[in-house]
Scaffold this active site. Structure first.
Site, mmCIF file in Angstrom:
data_model
loop_
_atom_site.group_PDB
_atom_site.id
_atom_site.type_symbol
_atom_site.label_atom_id
_atom_site.label_comp_id
_atom_site.label_asym_id
_atom_site.label_seq_id
_atom_site.Cartn_x
_atom_site.Cartn_y
_atom_site.Cartn_z
ATOM 1 N N ASP A 131 -2.294 -6.057 -0.490
ATOM 2 C CA ASP A 131 -1.968 -7.468 -0.279
ATOM 3 C C ASP A 131 -2.468 -7.998 1.057
ATOM 4 O OD1 ASP A 131 -0.095 -6.025 1.184
ATOM 5 O OD2 ASP A 131 1.646 -6.775 0.094
ATOM 6 N N THR A 154 7.228 -9.337 4.906
ATOM 7 C CA THR A 154 8.125 -8.221 5.199
ATOM 8 C C THR A 154 7.604 -7.436 6.395
ATOM 9 O OG1 THR A 154 8.762 -8.059 2.873
ATOM 10 C CG2 THR A 154 9.181 -6.144 4.244
ATOM 11 N N ASN A 206 0.381 -2.488 12.298
ATOM 12 C CA ASN A 206 1.557 -2.778 11.475
ATOM 13 C C ASN A 206 2.761 -2.978 12.388
ATOM 14 O OD1 ASN A 206 1.137 -2.196 8.321
ATOM 15 N ND2 ASN A 206 -0.216 -0.874 9.504
ATOM 16 N N GLY A 234 4.228 -15.952 4.009
ATOM 17 C CA GLY A 234 5.529 -16.611 4.002
ATOM 18 C C GLY A 234 6.072 -16.893 5.388
ATOM 19 N N GLY A 285 0.795 -1.223 0.000
ATOM 20 C CA GLY A 285 0.000 0.000 0.000
ATOM 21 C C GLY A 285 0.826 1.270 0.000
#
Length: 487
Positions: free
Chosen positions: A235, A257, A294, A401, A79
């Site tokens: 995402d 990430t 986040n 992941g 984003g």
């Protein structure tokens, strides 16, 4: 019918294929994978956008080579980052990376125009210096004046391929420009930036058809017949769609990430408590809100691996970490100094030196330091999440992941004192594909999709062991974060 998910993250992208008849089994096939990274040009970190376009086209050529002559395609990316498009569709520059230093001190400057509390009350979005609102606050005003359109990365890609310009809502919410209540661009925030609303293409919901690819623009590529669909183009929004949660007593970590920890709720929460804890209200599919935090995430270990020229795999680093003593350092993983340091290893060591702690030296010590503190941060934020939402959370889904990291999964279960269910790794691609299938086949609801995921994907479960050592570590970590020093 064949579907392609184009999933692009901060370090790589790929094209994933699925066929509707395979939906019950979610049988995915990776068609094409490519690297993605930002590059320093004259002191500014830019994304290599032309390379993204070329790699997507190469991937679509490979799709046709596989015998797929017609398909639907959806694009999701990270984003906040954007490009400015001028007259005659001219690109005024490559998109600047959110990790660029141009917004390093912007929060204080912004308060001269609007209080951060007021900004949060309006938008409900977590205050991060790289949010689009702050990038635009420091943007070159002359360039802004020449811009005809502002397009976020997935919308920009869709525009290049189809000629249709939209602002997809799940990604648009990360800009911190949309009003949480009205679900429209906030005029007061735009006034602070001196930007006209007309620069933004129309807001659109995930699940709407965007259009067919402009074949005449790409004569050198042998492409299949492609129809693009606006999916949940952020995402994390796609990853949450692909998370096999059930009921209301579950939370998620979309682990890559970044680590995005949150819950799915019907209405936003922009209370003082949410503001003080810096939680965000990003928009999801079918009217939902992603209420989340986040957290710096796997970026830390990725950079440690890179600084060692990838001598050790992530699995090897996790194994070495498991052999080291626990809780030797406390670090604030969300400290801005870790956003884009020149050398992550040196930055971690300097941080520990400045706070009078044992300095991690070996690869195993560095990895253990990162994993311990990620899990400790998860525990604190999970507790905040329960307090703010009033939910009693009994399960934590880790997708993406990072869900492959068995050591961190167990550490998270132990420190958070909660059952962890890991998988699917491909939650983002699955979520992307599900929205395409809902749009074209009337697939159904999120609940139905998640039930199919639970029934068709192998998930690993981790149960907590919560000894006194962990409880003491959580107490010490909280004191350290609160006081910015060891106690």
């Amino acid at each position: 019918m064949d579907y392609i998910a184009i999933d692009i993250g901060a370090s790589s992208g790929r094209l994933i294929h699925a066929n509707f008849q395979n939906l019950g089994g979610f049988k995915l096939e990776e068609i094409h994978r490519f690297k993605n990274e930002f590059q320093d040009k004259d002191g500014t970190d830019y994304w290599n956008f032309n390379n993204l376009v070329s790699e997507i086209l190469n991937g679509l050529v490979e799709v046709k080579r596989k015998g797929i002559n017609e398909c639907y395609v959806g694009i999701d990316t990270w984003g906040v980052d954007y490009a400015l498009v001028g007259e005659n569709n001219s690109f005024l520059s490559d998109p600047v990376s959110y990790r660029d230093s141009r917004t390093k001190s912007v929060l204080q400057d912004f308060t001269s125009k609007m209080s951060l509390e007021n900004l949060y009350k309006k938008t409900g979005i977590q205050l991060q210096p790289f949010n689009t609102v702050f990038q635009l606050f420091v943007e070159d005003k002359e360039k802004l004046g020449r811009a005809d359109k502002l397009l976020l990365i997935p919308d920009l890609l869709g525009y290049i391929f189809t000629g249709k310009a939209v602002t997809e809502k799940t990604n648009a919410s990360t800009m911190q420009l949309l009003n949480l209540k009205s679900r429209k661009l906030d005029s007061d925030v735009l006034d602070v930036l001196g930007i006209d609303e007309e620069i933004f293409p129309p807001l659109t919901e995930p699940g709407q058809i965007l259009g067919e690819i402009q074949y005449d623009k790409f004569p050198n590529y042998d492409l299949p017949k492609v129809t693009f669909i606006n999916v949940a183009s952020h995402d994390t929004a796609s990853a949450v769609v692909g998370t096999p949660g059930e009921g209301e007593e579950w939370a998620y970590i979309s682990s890559g990430t970044w680590s995005l920890m949150g819950v799915e709720i019907p209405e936003g929460i922009a209370t003082k408590e949410a503001f003080d804890s810096n939680f965000t209200n990003e928009w999801g599919v079918q009217g939902t809100i992603r209420f989340l935090k986040n957290i710096m995430g796997m970026w830390l270990i990725q950079e440690v691996a890179r600084m060692q020229d990838y001598k050790y795999s992530y699995a090897e680093l996790a194994k070495m970490a498991s052999q080291e003593a626990a809780f030797q350092q406390f670090i604030n993983v969300n400290d801005s100094r870790f956003l884009n340091p020149k050398n992550m290893i040196e930055e971690l060591q300097t941080y520990c030196r400045e706070t009078g702690q044992k300095i991690p030296e070996t690869p195993g010590e560095l990895a253990r330091c990162i994993y311990d503190n990620l899990a400790l941060c998860y525990a604190v934020e999970l507790e905040n999440l329960e307090k703010i939402t009033g939910r009693n959370l009994s399960k934590l889904h880790i997708v993406g992941g990072g869900s492959n990291n068995k050591f961190l999964n167990q550490l998270t279960a132990d420190i958070c004192n909660i059952e962890v269910e890991a998988g699917p790794v491909e939650a983002t691609a699955i979520g992307n594909l599900i929205v395409q299938m809902i749009a074209t086949q009337g697939y159904g609801t999120l609940e139905q999709a998640r039930e199919d995921i639970r029934n068709s994907v192998d998930l690993e479960r981790y149960f907590p062991k919560n000894p006194l050592e962990i409880k003491e570590a959580i107490k010490g970590y909280k004191n350290f974060i609160d006081k910015k020093q060891l106690v």
